[in-house]
Design a protein around this motif. Structure first.
Motif, PDB file in Angstrom:
ATOM      1  N   HIS A  64       0.836  -1.208   0.000  1.00  0.00           N
ATOM      2  CA  HIS A  64       0.000   0.000   0.000  1.00  0.00           C
ATOM      3  C   HIS A  64       0.870   1.257   0.000  1.00  0.00           C
ATOM      4  CE1 HIS A  64      -4.078  -1.675   0.401  1.00  0.00           C
ATOM      5  NE2 HIS A  64      -3.474  -2.689   0.999  1.00  0.00           N
TER       6      HIS A  64
ATOM      7  N   ILE B 158       1.641   1.727  -3.568  1.00  0.00           N
ATOM      8  CA  ILE B 158       0.523   2.377  -4.257  1.00  0.00           C
ATOM      9  C   ILE B 158       0.634   3.888  -4.108  1.00  0.00           C
ATOM     10  CG2 ILE B 158      -1.976   2.757  -4.189  1.00  0.00           C
ATOM     11  CD1 ILE B 158      -2.351  -0.160  -3.553  1.00  0.00           C
TER      12      ILE B 158
ATOM     13  N   ASP C 270      -2.923  -0.077  -8.777  1.00  0.00           N
ATOM     14  CA  ASP C 270      -3.469  -1.127  -7.898  1.00  0.00           C
ATOM     15  C   ASP C 270      -3.220  -2.516  -8.481  1.00  0.00           C
ATOM     16  OD1 ASP C 270      -4.336   0.298  -5.771  1.00  0.00           O
ATOM     17  OD2 ASP C 270      -6.382   0.551  -6.457  1.00  0.00           O
TER      18      ASP C 270
END
Length: 569
Positions: A85, A88, A236
């Motif tokens: 994450h 990301i 993603d």
């Protein structure tokens, strides 16, 4: 469809529309930035959660269970999951936010340039229109002046009273006005043609070209928006394989849990090594109690103890042994049951051997370096490594001595570990005294037997013989508890010794297997119970070595037994 031909008259609306498009790009950039911050915060919270539940040093023993290892592996996978994450957020920042921010500035500059050119062309057309209007008004004014001059000439020419000179003057004036009107007409016609050309070029060439550039700019902006939206999804999508691996790892460690292995590990962790007590033998109270008095009997040992204690000075005991051990464990792990003690000692020996191997590796490396220095003095002084070699030698010697010490304790534990055989019989003091026979060995032989049987070993010798073995111990330790001025603690129950305990350490008391004692202080969590044999003998014994009775029936049984033995003696 071209904006130049279809929207030639929508300059202001196009200006508003393109500004709205740029505002939308900035709005989308802000959206992606907030999404990136959410990803970073989420990753930070996941990492903190994983860190919060990571095993502490005191919980390292949990790693021997598969379900604990699976959970900690899940925490590690979750930490990697949080890292994705963060990826990301980083990719959104570099591939979308930074790119769109830079592009927004570029498109603003380009839009400003195009609309500046459009306004400039519009101003030129408007200026030409004004000039055309000026020529038109001048031509109109000159025509009117020429008409008035012509009318005035005709009027003068018809009047007979006017002189010929005045008529000629009026005629010349009319001709001049007609010439001026003709010049204005030609000028107006010429400028009108020029204006039409400029206007035609403005609406069919200049404005279409400018609007075409603006249209291309807008289409490029829309295309960049589409690419950014696609990148938004691809960012993603790129981490999905890694996240999938993290989830697969969590699944694998979950499937690696072995309940049978974990339940077996509980046995390894808490197995004491003691044999369960055997059956209690029948005590025949119908037979007359016969006790053989010998030098190893209970009475003799106690009388000898009292005689020795009477010759020693009385001193109040401060229990230094217990105070030193409360809150800390002894170095030899003697507070643990035999099986657990053996494992701890073996682990300690393994650690020491690893340290010895490290020191030996360093010694070998330095020895080789010294040999190189001896062969090549220009590379270094051989004597420079001597201090370090001496230090390593001392370290190895200390570690070997320490290993030898722990190996001695390990050998002691392994020597007294119970052998899988018939379970020991649980015999009471009464029955043992009834059936005891005088020993055939002297005190010297008893001392030798005690040396050959280390503290805590399992024996089925009769009570009278065991009492003779612990006689020297009780004689020495008993004088610490017979201060007449010291207030005695009340008894809270009784206990029965399951295994013999020699009590070498200060503050402890020697007991024999099957012996009954008073309990004056329960185990407070340090693995020791304080007991009393009589008014002059008390001390600590390992809790795992005794079976405690705190009910009134046990107290009565103990009192009856003590009285019975006293009367018999």
């Amino acid at each position: 469809m071209s904006w130049g031909t279809e929207l030639w008259d929508q300059f202001d609306n196009l200006e508003k529309h393109t500004q709205w498009g740029i505002d939308f790009v900035e709005k989308y950039t802000k959206f992606v930035k907030e999404r990136s911050e959410i990803e970073l915060n989420y990753a930070r919270q996941i990492r903190n959660l994983s860190k919060k539940y990571q095993p502490k040093k005191k919980e390292e023993d949990e790693n021997k269970y598969t379900w604990c290892r699976a959970f900690y592996s899940t925490l590690n996978e979750l930490n990697d999951y949080a890292g994705q994450h963060e990826v990301i957020a980083e990719n959104m920042t570099s591939q979308i936010i930074a790119d769109l921010t830079r592009y927004a500035q570029e498109v603003k500059t380009e839009r400003k340039s195009h609309f500046h050119d459009g306004r400039k062309a519009q101003q030129q057309v408007e200026a030409s229109w004004k000039q055309l209007e000026s020529c038109k008004r001048k031509f109109e004014r000159d025509c009117k002046e020429a008409d008035r001059a012509q009318q005035y000439f005709e009027k003068m020419d018809a009047d007979i009273n006017v002189t010929k000179a005045d008529v000629e003057k009026a005629r010349q004036q009319a001709q001049m006005r007609h010439q001026m009107a003709s010049d204005s007409k030609n000028e107006y016609s010429s400028y009108l043609q020029k204006f039409n050309q400029e206007q035609n070029e403005h609406y069919y060439t200049i404005i279409p070209n400018i609007f075409q550039k603006i249209q291309a700019m807008e289409e490029k902006r829309i295309e960049r928006m589409g690419e950014s939206l696609k990148t938004f999804a691809e960012v993603d999508r790129q981490i999905l394989p890694i996240i999938g691996k993290c989830l697969d790892g969590m699944t694998q460690v979950a499937e690696s849990i072995e309940p049978k292995n974990d339940s077996s590990q509980v046995i390894e962790s808490y197995k004491s090594g003691f044999e369960p007590p055997g059956d209690v033998e029948f005590e025949d109270y119908g037979q007359a109690m016969k006790r053989t008095v010998s030098e190893t009997s209970l009475n003799n040992s106690r009388s000898d103890n009292k005689a020795e204690r009477s010759s020693k000075s009385k001193s109040k005991t401060l229990w230094p042994f217990i105070k030193k051990n409360k809150g800390s464990n002894p170095e030899d792990f003697s507070h643990l049951p035999p099986e657990q003690r053996r494992k701890k000692l073996q682990a300690k020996i393994d650690d020491i051997n690893k340290d010895i191997q490290k020191e030996m590796d360093q010694r070998d490396a330095l020895t080789k370096m010294k040999e190189v220095y001896v062969k090549n003095p220009q590379m270094g002084d051989p004597n420079s490594v001597e201090p370090r070699l001496g230090e390593i030698a001392n370290n190895i010697e200390k570690l070997q001595a320490e290993a030898q010490k722990f190996e001695g304790w390990l050998a002691e534990v392994e020597g007294r570990m119970p052998v899988k055989s018939d379970p020991p019989r649980r015999t009471s003091v009464l029955y043992e005294t009834q059936n005891s026979t005088p020993p055939t060995t002297n005190n010297n032989n008893c001392a030798q037997d005690r040396e050959s049987s280390p503290d805590g070993s399992y024996t089925e010798e009769q009570s009278s013989e065991v009492q003779s073995k612990v006689q020297p111990e009780t004689a020495e330790s008993g004088d610490e508890f017979d201060d007449p001025d010291e207030e005695m603690l009340p008894t809270i129950g009784t206990c029965k010794a399951l295994y013999p305990f020699e009590g070498h350490n200060e503050g402890t008391i020697a007991v024999t297997e099957g012996e009954l004692l008073y309990v004056i202080e329960e185990d407070k969590g340090d693995g020791w119970t304080r007991v009393r044999r009589n008014e002059e003998e008390e001390g600590y014994v390992p809790t795992s070595y005794v079976e405690v009775f705190l009910d009134s029936n046990a107290k009565e049984l103990f009192s009856w037994t003590r009285v019975y033995l006293s009367e018999d003696s």
